[in-house]
Design a protein around this motif. Structure first.
Motif, PDB file in Angstrom:
ATOM      1  N   ASN A 122       0.816  -1.216   0.000  1.00 27.29           N
ATOM      2  CA  ASN A 122       0.000   0.000   0.000  1.00 27.29           C
ATOM      3  C   ASN A 122       0.853   1.272   0.000  1.00 27.29           C
ATOM      4  OD1 ASN A 122      -2.679   0.805  -0.256  1.00 27.29           O
ATOM      5  ND2 ASN A 122      -2.884   1.268   1.929  1.00 27.29           N
ATOM      6  N   VAL A 123       1.985   1.204  -0.704  1.00 26.83           N
ATOM      7  CA  VAL A 123       2.918   2.324  -0.812  1.00 26.83           C
ATOM      8  C   VAL A 123       2.715   3.017  -2.161  1.00 26.83           C
ATOM      9  CG1 VAL A 123       5.374   2.925  -0.970  1.00 26.83           C
ATOM     10  CG2 VAL A 123       4.597   1.275   0.739  1.00 26.83           C
ATOM     11  N   ILE A 124       3.004   4.303  -2.224  1.00 26.92           N
ATOM     12  CA  ILE A 124       2.900   5.051  -3.470  1.00 26.92           C
ATOM     13  C   ILE A 124       4.287   5.203  -4.100  1.00 26.92           C
ATOM     14  CG2 ILE A 124       2.249   7.247  -4.539  1.00 26.92           C
ATOM     15  CD1 ILE A 124       0.223   7.636  -2.287  1.00 26.92           C
ATOM     16  N   PRO A 125       4.595   4.484  -5.175  1.00 24.88           N
ATOM     17  CA  PRO A 125       5.894   4.639  -5.844  1.00 24.88           C
ATOM     18  C   PRO A 125       5.992   6.025  -6.491  1.00 24.88           C
ATOM     19  CG  PRO A 125       4.820   2.574  -6.463  1.00 24.88           C
ATOM     20  CD  PRO A 125       3.791   3.411  -5.780  1.00 24.88           C
ATOM     21  N   ILE A 126       7.129   6.674  -6.285  1.00 24.49           N
ATOM     22  CA  ILE A 126       7.385   7.984  -6.881  1.00 24.49           C
ATOM     23  C   ILE A 126       8.595   7.842  -7.799  1.00 24.49           C
ATOM     24  CG2 ILE A 126       7.928  10.410  -6.443  1.00 24.49           C
ATOM     25  CD1 ILE A 126       6.572  10.096  -3.724  1.00 24.49           C
ATOM     26  N   ILE A 127       8.384   8.079  -9.078  1.00 26.67           N
ATOM     27  CA  ILE A 127       9.372   7.751 -10.104  1.00 26.67           C
ATOM     28  C   ILE A 127       9.998   9.007 -10.691  1.00 26.67           C
ATOM     29  CG2 ILE A 127       9.788   6.350 -12.165  1.00 26.67           C
ATOM     30  CD1 ILE A 127       8.392   4.859  -9.855  1.00 26.67           C
ATOM     31  N   ASN A 128      11.281   8.923 -10.964  1.00 26.53           N
ATOM     32  CA  ASN A 128      11.961   9.947 -11.749  1.00 26.53           C
ATOM     33  C   ASN A 128      13.079   9.259 -12.517  1.00 26.53           C
ATOM     34  OD1 ASN A 128      12.716  12.375 -12.868  1.00 26.53           O
ATOM     35  ND2 ASN A 128      13.082  13.416 -10.923  1.00 26.53           N
ATOM     36  N   GLU A 129      13.608   9.965 -13.500  1.00 23.38           N
ATOM     37  CA  GLU A 129      14.771   9.433 -14.207  1.00 23.38           C
ATOM     38  C   GLU A 129      15.996   9.554 -13.317  1.00 23.38           C
ATOM     39  OE1 GLU A 129      17.174   9.866 -18.448  1.00 23.38           O
ATOM     40  OE2 GLU A 129      15.389  11.062 -18.060  1.00 23.38           O
ATOM     41  N   ASN A 130      16.884   8.577 -13.423  1.00 22.38           N
ATOM     42  CA  ASN A 130      18.119   8.634 -12.630  1.00 22.38           C
ATOM     43  C   ASN A 130      19.116   9.563 -13.324  1.00 22.38           C
ATOM     44  OD1 ASN A 130      20.308   8.186 -10.985  1.00 22.38           O
ATOM     45  ND2 ASN A 130      19.921   5.995 -10.791  1.00 22.38           N
ATOM     46  N   ASP A 131      18.849  10.856 -13.248  1.00 20.85           N
ATOM     47  CA  ASP A 131      19.664  11.856 -13.941  1.00 20.85           C
ATOM     48  C   ASP A 131      21.130  11.799 -13.528  1.00 20.85           C
ATOM     49  OD1 ASP A 131      17.642  13.285 -15.495  1.00 20.85           O
ATOM     50  OD2 ASP A 131      16.852  13.904 -13.564  1.00 20.85           O
ATOM     51  N   THR A 132      21.382  11.450 -12.280  1.00 16.30           N
ATOM     52  CA  THR A 132      22.741  11.523 -11.759  1.00 16.30           C
ATOM     53  C   THR A 132      23.687  10.546 -12.439  1.00 16.30           C
ATOM     54  OG1 THR A 132      21.841  12.195  -9.616  1.00 16.30           O
ATOM     55  CG2 THR A 132      24.123  11.461  -9.656  1.00 16.30           C
ATOM     56  N   ILE A 133      23.165   9.394 -12.903  1.00 12.74           N
ATOM     57  CA  ILE A 133      24.054   8.434 -13.555  1.00 12.74           C
ATOM     58  C   ILE A 133      23.742   8.250 -15.035  1.00 12.74           C
ATOM     59  CG2 ILE A 133      24.400   7.174 -11.399  1.00 12.74           C
ATOM     60  CD1 ILE A 133      22.594   4.957 -12.590  1.00 12.74           C
ATOM     61  N   SER A 134      22.648   8.871 -15.511  1.00  8.67           N
ATOM     62  CA  SER A 134      22.298   8.730 -16.921  1.00  8.67           C
ATOM     63  C   SER A 134      23.258   9.528 -17.796  1.00  8.67           C
ATOM     64  CB  SER A 134      20.864   9.222 -17.168  1.00  8.67           C
ATOM     65  OG  SER A 134      19.930   8.365 -16.564  1.00  8.67           O
ATOM     66  N   THR A 135      23.477   9.033 -18.999  1.00 10.57           N
ATOM     67  CA  THR A 135      24.239   9.778 -20.000  1.00 10.57           C
ATOM     68  C   THR A 135      23.319  10.037 -21.176  1.00 10.57           C
ATOM     69  OG1 THR A 135      25.008   7.770 -21.117  1.00 10.57           O
ATOM     70  CG2 THR A 135      26.390   8.635 -19.333  1.00 10.57           C
ATOM     71  N   PHE A 136      23.757  10.812 -22.136  1.00 12.43           N
ATOM     72  CA  PHE A 136      22.916  11.184 -23.266  1.00 12.43           C
ATOM     73  C   PHE A 136      22.337   9.957 -23.964  1.00 12.43           C
ATOM     74  CE2 PHE A 136      22.341  12.056 -27.815  1.00 12.43           C
ATOM     75  CZ  PHE A 136      21.472  13.118 -27.750  1.00 12.43           C
ATOM     76  N   GLU A 137      23.141   8.911 -24.082  1.00 15.45           N
ATOM     77  CA  GLU A 137      22.718   7.745 -24.846  1.00 15.45           C
ATOM     78  C   GLU A 137      21.636   6.931 -24.146  1.00 15.45           C
ATOM     79  OE1 GLU A 137      25.849   8.550 -24.212  1.00 15.45           O
ATOM     80  OE2 GLU A 137      26.615   9.091 -26.197  1.00 15.45           O
TER      81      GLU A 137
END
Length: 265
Positions: free
Chosen positions: A132-147
């Protein structure tokens, strides 16, 4: 009443940066409180809810006293790392007032192609729903690269919707829906209430965003809708100015633009 409301169970709600921050980049606490209230009320109603939230880079930029939005990958990653903490602290503090917990999940585009990562993600979502938890999603900007970047949270929200087999994706933006042309530049623009197929004509209606804090535009929203529709997931694009609109959308009221998937045929 729109068709999806009859058997609605699992919903992904995406909010853009402009919907939860002030124009100066500060987190808009009132808007986030209203959003958390709506998410919690949806949970009380029995819906399984996932939130895809932008705003980390904008919030981090403000806390780092950056005058403009970062224009280098490294600075964006640094701002995101700072801002993500601020956002999650805010979400969890407010959700706690309604007796719910948020769970942070940061994804990269590898989730689409890596079978092990995909399986692990599906299992994690399943358990979070059970708890009964609410998942909160974002992109992992800190480790993502352009590709490997999604590039915008509209696309990310569509991928998440596909991963969890959502019934509905709600895209909240700073515009009332898809128009025949940009209503901020053309007073003759008309709101398109229903879209059954993403045609070239529909794509031609898309315009870029004028927001100072967001990254996506109407093109990415149409693309996200297409990704969902081909998997039988309905999409509603609406204005997030007033978060109470979430309740109305889930009830099937004719608000914004409804991208109707083939499952309704």
């Amino acid at each position: 009443m729109r068709e999806f409301a009859k058997n609605l169970k699992r919903v992904v709600i995406k909010v853009g940066s402009s919907s939860i921050t002030h124009e100066n980049g500060d987190i808009n606490l009132r808007k986030i409180f209203d959003l958390c209230w709506q998410l919690s009320d949806a949970k009380n109603h029995g819906y399984e809810v996932v939130l895809v939230s932008s705003g980390a880079i904008a919030a981090g930029s403000k806390r780092l006293n950056l005058k403009d939005r970062p224009n280098t990958t490294a600075l964006k990653q640094a701002a995101s790392a700072v801002g993500q903490v601020a956002l999650m602290n805010t979400y969890n503090r407010i959700l706690g007032e309604f007796s719910y917990h948020g769970a942070q999940i940061l994804l990269t585009k590898h989730i689409e192609t890596d079978e092990l990562m995909l399986t692990n993600a599906k299992n994690a979502f399943k358990e979070l729903f059970n708890l009964n938890v609410i998942p909160i999603i974002n992109e992992n900007d800190t480790i993502s690269t352009f590709e490997i970047k999604f590039g915008d949270n509209d696309t990310l929200s569509a991928i998440v919707s596909r991963i969890i087999d959502a019934d509905l994706l709600v895209l909240l933006s700073d515009i009332d829906g898809l128009y025949t042309c940009d209503p901020r530049e053309n007073s003759d623009a008309e709101l398109i209430k229903n879209v059954d197929t993403i045609t070239e004509e529909i794509k031609s209606c898309a315009q870029g965003t004028n927001s100072k804090v967001g990254t996506g535009g109407m093109v990415t929203k149409i693309s996200a809708a297409n990704l969902c529709m081909e998997k039988g997931i309905d999409v509603v694009l609406a204005n997030g100015k007033d978060m109470k609109i979430i309740k109305d959308i889930l009830e099937g009221k004719e608000i914004g633009t409804y991208f109707r998937s083939k499952k309704n045929d």
